[in-house]
Design an enzyme around this catalytic site. Structure first.
Site, PDB file in Angstrom:
ATOM      1  N   CYS A  80       3.665  -3.789   2.893  1.00 44.00           N
ATOM      2  CA  CYS A  80       2.204  -3.693   2.198  1.00 44.00           C
ATOM      3  C   CYS A  80       2.113  -2.835   0.921  1.00 44.00           C
ATOM      4  O   CYS A  80       2.019  -2.901  -0.312  1.00 44.00           O
ATOM      5  CB  CYS A  80       1.094  -3.325   3.051  1.00 44.00           C
ATOM      6  N   HIS A 132      -2.269   1.158   6.152  1.00 44.84           N
ATOM      7  CA  HIS A 132      -2.050  -0.364   5.372  1.00 44.84           C
ATOM      8  C   HIS A 132      -2.844  -0.664   4.134  1.00 44.84           C
ATOM      9  O   HIS A 132      -3.732   0.121   3.924  1.00 44.84           O
ATOM     10  CB  HIS A 132      -1.869  -1.692   6.213  1.00 44.84           C
ATOM     11  N   HIS A 144      -2.440  -9.199   0.511  1.00 47.89           N
ATOM     12  CA  HIS A 144      -1.376  -8.389   0.757  1.00 47.89           C
ATOM     13  C   HIS A 144      -0.302  -8.628   1.589  1.00 47.89           C
ATOM     14  O   HIS A 144       0.086 -10.046   1.500  1.00 47.89           O
ATOM     15  CB  HIS A 144      -2.429  -7.791   1.967  1.00 47.89           C
TER      16      HIS A 144
END
Length: 172
Positions: A80, A132, A144
């Site tokens: 990510c 994240h 993402h």
């Protein structure tokens, strides 16, 4: 001798009755196929079509489906923070640190209701620490690198994301 032609002769009447019967059966058994336009995929496609930056559109479509790989930075696999780093660099010419935790510290905090295309969204799925990151697009969608689905355009309003958001911000 002149022969009279009847439009509704007994033979023709039989043909009309059969035709009407067949059409009635066909109309009763047909179903209307309605395309549902409020599906997640349809909404994601609309979000992509409404991107202001066509370069961003091309970047996302080029990376969509690339699998997740911790520490990865190429088409063989990406994580990510690597995806956010490459997107911000290639589309906006902005530099980001490599780790999502450090990226969160580098952005200027911004209200989630004021997010614009290219802003960053940080999540914590395992506690209080950022683990994240995604990039906001529009209409509550973001892109993402998902650990299970790879690079994907996703719905930010899903409860799993709403519960995990810890910070939103901009580099601009």
């Amino acid at each position: 001798m002149m022969k009279t032609l009847y439009f509704f002769s007994p033979k023709r009447s039989y043909t009309w009755i059969v035709l009407v019967f067949v059409l009635t059966l066909a109309s009763c058994s047909s179903r209307k196929h309605v395309v549902k336009t409020d599906t997640k995929a349809a909404r994601a496609a609309e979000v992509m079509a409404n991107l202001k930056s066509k370069e961003l559109y091309r970047f996302i479509t080029d990376w969509t489906g690339v699998s997740y790989k911790l520490g990865g930075l190429d088409k063989r696999g990406i994580d990510c923070s690597g995806f956010a780093l490459l997107l911000e660099k290639n589309i906006y010419g902005l530099s980001l640190p490599r780790r999502s935790k450090d990226q969160a510290e580098a952005v200027k905090k911004k209200n989630i209701n004021k997010l614009e295309e290219g802003d960053l969204i940080f999540f914590s799925f395992g506690g209080n620490e950022v683990d994240h990151v995604g990039v906001y697009l529009n209409n509550d969608f973001f892109v993402h690198a998902s650990t299970t689905r790879g690079v994907i355009v996703d719905d930010l309003t899903l409860p799993v994301y709403q519960k995990a958001i810890v910070k939103t911000g901009t580099l601009k």
